[in-house]
Write a protein that holds these residues in place. Structure first.
Motif, PDB file in Angstrom:
ATOM      1  N   GLY A   1       0.821  -1.212   0.000  1.00 62.35           N
ATOM      2  CA  GLY A   1       0.000   0.000   0.000  1.00 62.35           C
ATOM      3  C   GLY A   1       0.852   1.257   0.000  1.00 62.35           C
ATOM      4  N   ILE A   2       1.921   1.242   0.790  1.00 60.92           N
ATOM      5  CA  ILE A   2       2.824   2.391   0.829  1.00 60.92           C
ATOM      6  C   ILE A   2       3.546   2.539  -0.509  1.00 60.92           C
ATOM      7  CG2 ILE A   2       4.941   3.280   1.896  1.00 60.92           C
ATOM      8  CD1 ILE A   2       3.864   2.110   4.546  1.00 60.92           C
ATOM      9  N   ARG A   3       3.941   1.437  -1.115  1.00 60.39           N
ATOM     10  CA  ARG A   3       4.563   1.498  -2.449  1.00 60.39           C
ATOM     11  C   ARG A   3       3.593   2.057  -3.474  1.00 60.39           C
ATOM     12  NH1 ARG A   3       7.053  -3.713  -4.519  1.00 60.39           N
ATOM     13  NH2 ARG A   3       7.849  -2.261  -6.048  1.00 60.39           N
ATOM     14  N   ALA A   4       2.319   1.640  -3.396  1.00 60.97           N
ATOM     15  CA  ALA A   4       1.303   2.153  -4.313  1.00 60.97           C
ATOM     16  C   ALA A   4       1.091   3.653  -4.106  1.00 60.97           C
ATOM     17  CB  ALA A   4      -0.014   1.395  -4.118  1.00 60.97           C
ATOM     18  N   LEU A   5       1.098   4.086  -2.853  1.00 59.56           N
ATOM     19  CA  LEU A   5       0.958   5.505  -2.540  1.00 59.56           C
ATOM     20  C   LEU A   5       2.124   6.301  -3.122  1.00 59.56           C
ATOM     21  CD1 LEU A   5      -0.474   7.799  -0.985  1.00 59.56           C
ATOM     22  CD2 LEU A   5       0.900   7.146   0.996  1.00 59.56           C
ATOM     23  N   LYS A   6       3.321   5.815  -2.959  1.00 54.90           N
ATOM     24  CA  LYS A   6       4.503   6.479  -3.515  1.00 54.90           C
ATOM     25  C   LYS A   6       4.427   6.539  -5.037  1.00 54.90           C
ATOM     26  CE  LYS A   6       9.496   6.148  -3.828  1.00 54.90           C
ATOM     27  NZ  LYS A   6      10.649   5.280  -3.673  1.00 54.90           N
ATOM     28  N   PHE A   7       4.040   5.437  -5.657  1.00 57.55           N
ATOM     29  CA  PHE A   7       3.927   5.377  -7.116  1.00 57.55           C
ATOM     30  C   PHE A   7       2.926   6.407  -7.625  1.00 57.55           C
ATOM     31  CE2 PHE A   7       1.862   3.794 -10.952  1.00 57.55           C
ATOM     32  CZ  PHE A   7       2.966   3.585 -11.774  1.00 57.55           C
ATOM     33  N   ARG A   8       1.740   6.422  -7.030  1.00 58.22           N
ATOM     34  CA  ARG A   8       0.717   7.366  -7.467  1.00 58.22           C
ATOM     35  C   ARG A   8       1.130   8.806  -7.191  1.00 58.22           C
ATOM     36  NH1 ARG A   8      -4.550   6.110  -9.147  1.00 58.22           N
ATOM     37  NH2 ARG A   8      -4.381   4.216 -10.342  1.00 58.22           N
ATOM     38  N   PHE A   9       1.757   9.062  -6.069  1.00 61.51           N
ATOM     39  CA  PHE A   9       2.208  10.415  -5.736  1.00 61.51           C
ATOM     40  C   PHE A   9       3.202  10.913  -6.782  1.00 61.51           C
ATOM     41  CE2 PHE A   9       4.962  13.451  -3.512  1.00 61.51           C
ATOM     42  CZ  PHE A   9       4.002  14.369  -3.100  1.00 61.51           C
ATOM     43  N   GLN A  10       4.054  10.035  -7.265  1.00 66.22           N
ATOM     44  CA  GLN A  10       5.052  10.419  -8.257  1.00 66.22           C
ATOM     45  C   GLN A  10       4.451  10.658  -9.635  1.00 66.22           C
ATOM     46  OE1 GLN A  10       7.770   7.126  -8.004  1.00 66.22           O
ATOM     47  NE2 GLN A  10       9.045   8.141  -6.475  1.00 66.22           N
ATOM     48  N   HIS A  11       3.363   9.974  -9.967  1.00 67.49           N
ATOM     49  CA  HIS A  11       2.847  10.019 -11.327  1.00 67.49           C
ATOM     50  C   HIS A  11       1.533  10.773 -11.495  1.00 67.49           C
ATOM     51  CE1 HIS A  11       6.032   7.430 -12.667  1.00 67.49           C
ATOM     52  NE2 HIS A  11       5.771   6.615 -11.653  1.00 67.49           N
ATOM     53  N   CYS A  12       0.858  11.119 -10.426  1.00 68.39           N
ATOM     54  CA  CYS A  12      -0.434  11.817 -10.525  1.00 68.39           C
ATOM     55  C   CYS A  12      -0.224  13.291 -10.185  1.00 68.39           C
ATOM     56  CB  CYS A  12      -1.458  11.190  -9.589  1.00 68.39           C
ATOM     57  SG  CYS A  12      -3.114  11.862  -9.808  1.00 68.39           S
ATOM     58  N   ARG A  13       0.402  14.003 -11.097  1.00 66.59           N
ATOM     59  CA  ARG A  13       0.629  15.429 -10.889  1.00 66.59           C
ATOM     60  C   ARG A  13       0.823  16.102 -12.240  1.00 66.59           C
ATOM     61  NH1 ARG A  13       6.447  16.393 -10.614  1.00 66.59           N
ATOM     62  NH2 ARG A  13       7.512  14.401 -10.654  1.00 66.59           N
ATOM     63  N   SER A  14       0.882  17.398 -12.221  1.00 66.53           N
ATOM     64  CA  SER A  14       1.045  18.130 -13.469  1.00 66.53           C
ATOM     65  C   SER A  14       2.439  17.893 -14.043  1.00 66.53           C
ATOM     66  CB  SER A  14       0.811  19.619 -13.224  1.00 66.53           C
ATOM     67  OG  SER A  14       1.750  20.089 -12.291  1.00 66.53           O
ATOM     68  N   GLY A  15       2.606  18.299 -15.277  1.00 66.06           N
ATOM     69  CA  GLY A  15       3.870  18.102 -15.960  1.00 66.06           C
ATOM     70  C   GLY A  15       3.838  16.919 -16.901  1.00 66.06           C
ATOM     71  N   TYR A  16       2.669  16.359 -17.118  1.00 62.06           N
ATOM     72  CA  TYR A  16       2.535  15.208 -18.007  1.00 62.06           C
ATOM     73  C   TYR A  16       2.415  15.662 -19.460  1.00 62.06           C
ATOM     74  CZ  TYR A  16      -2.406  16.439 -17.657  1.00 62.06           C
ATOM     75  OH  TYR A  16      -3.600  17.117 -17.669  1.00 62.06           O
ATOM     76  N   HIS A  17       2.551  14.700 -20.361  1.00 61.93           N
ATOM     77  CA  HIS A  17       2.409  14.951 -21.787  1.00 61.93           C
ATOM     78  C   HIS A  17       1.455  13.913 -22.375  1.00 61.93           C
ATOM     79  CE1 HIS A  17       5.767  17.748 -21.738  1.00 61.93           C
ATOM     80  NE2 HIS A  17       6.433  16.853 -21.017  1.00 61.93           N
ATOM     81  N   ILE A  18       0.760  14.304 -23.417  1.00 63.88           N
ATOM     82  CA  ILE A  18      -0.108  13.396 -24.156  1.00 63.88           C
ATOM     83  C   ILE A  18       0.539  13.156 -25.516  1.00 63.88           C
ATOM     84  CG2 ILE A  18      -2.406  13.020 -25.126  1.00 63.88           C
ATOM     85  CD1 ILE A  18      -2.387  13.245 -22.065  1.00 63.88           C
ATOM     86  N   LEU A  19       0.655  11.900 -25.904  1.00 61.62           N
ATOM     87  CA  LEU A  19       1.254  11.534 -27.182  1.00 61.62           C
ATOM     88  C   LEU A  19       0.255  10.680 -27.936  1.00 61.62           C
ATOM     89  CD1 LEU A  19       3.853  11.496 -28.934  1.00 61.62           C
ATOM     90  CD2 LEU A  19       4.478   9.409 -27.729  1.00 61.62           C
ATOM     91  N   GLU A  20       0.029  11.006 -29.189  1.00 64.42           N
ATOM     92  CA  GLU A  20      -0.902  10.220 -30.000  1.00 64.42           C
ATOM     93  C   GLU A  20      -0.114   9.468 -31.061  1.00 64.42           C
ATOM     94  OE1 GLU A  20      -5.076  10.690 -32.462  1.00 64.42           O
ATOM     95  OE2 GLU A  20      -4.285  12.364 -31.317  1.00 64.42           O
ATOM     96  N   MET A  21      -0.284   8.138 -31.050  1.00 67.62           N
ATOM     97  CA  MET A  21       0.400   7.281 -32.016  1.00 67.62           C
ATOM     98  C   MET A  21      -0.598   6.276 -32.568  1.00 67.62           C
ATOM     99  SD  MET A  21       3.937   6.451 -29.969  1.00 67.62           S
ATOM    100  CE  MET A  21       4.509   5.408 -31.278  1.00 67.62           C
ATOM    101  N   ASN A  22      -0.747   6.264 -33.884  1.00 69.45           N
ATOM    102  CA  ASN A  22      -1.637   5.302 -34.551  1.00 69.45           C
ATOM    103  C   ASN A  22      -3.031   5.295 -33.930  1.00 69.45           C
ATOM    104  OD1 ASN A  22       0.580   4.575 -36.115  1.00 69.45           O
ATOM    105  ND2 ASN A  22       1.166   2.967 -34.685  1.00 69.45           N
ATOM    106  N   LYS A  23      -3.590   6.465 -33.735  1.00 65.09           N
ATOM    107  CA  LYS A  23      -4.928   6.648 -33.160  1.00 65.09           C
ATOM    108  C   LYS A  23      -5.030   6.182 -31.710  1.00 65.09           C
ATOM    109  CE  LYS A  23      -7.287   6.522 -37.579  1.00 65.09           C
ATOM    110  NZ  LYS A  23      -8.354   5.965 -38.370  1.00 65.09           N
TER     111      LYS A  23
END
Length: 92
Positions: free
Chosen positions: A46-68
């Motif tokens: 659970g703590i690992r999941a919390l750390k993972f989500r904390f690292q990846h659920c924030r601004s600074g992301y990018h959207i990439l479109e490949m082959n629809k």
């Protein structure tokens, strides 16, 4: 200790109104994801999941479109499929 983390998450759901919570980019909210992992696999996972989500659920992301297919690339450069991310992220 596992139960303490579960109580903290449930308290968060009760005490913080939905309108005041940070909007998660994932279809399954961060708190629900961590709650489920903790309940199924224990405190340390659970703590690992919390750390993972904390690292990846924030601004600074990018959207990439490949082959629809749209890909979500987190600020930490982890790639997620469109099925894992809320539709509102791709519709902006």
């Amino acid at each position: 200790m596992k139960n303490l983390l579960l109580v903290i998450i449930r308290s968060y759901w009760i005490l913080i109104p939905m309108s005041k919570r940070k909007k998660c980019v994932f279809k399954k909210s961060c708190s629900h994801y961590v709650y489920d992992i903790t309940k199924q696999k224990g405190l340390f996972q659970g703590i690992r999941a919390l750390k993972f989500r904390f690292q990846h659920c924030r601004s600074g992301y990018h959207i990439l479109e490949m082959n629809k297919t749209k890909l979500f690339i987190s600020a930490n450069h982890k790639v997620f499929n469109q099925e894992e991310i809320k539709d509102r992220i791709f519709n902006n």
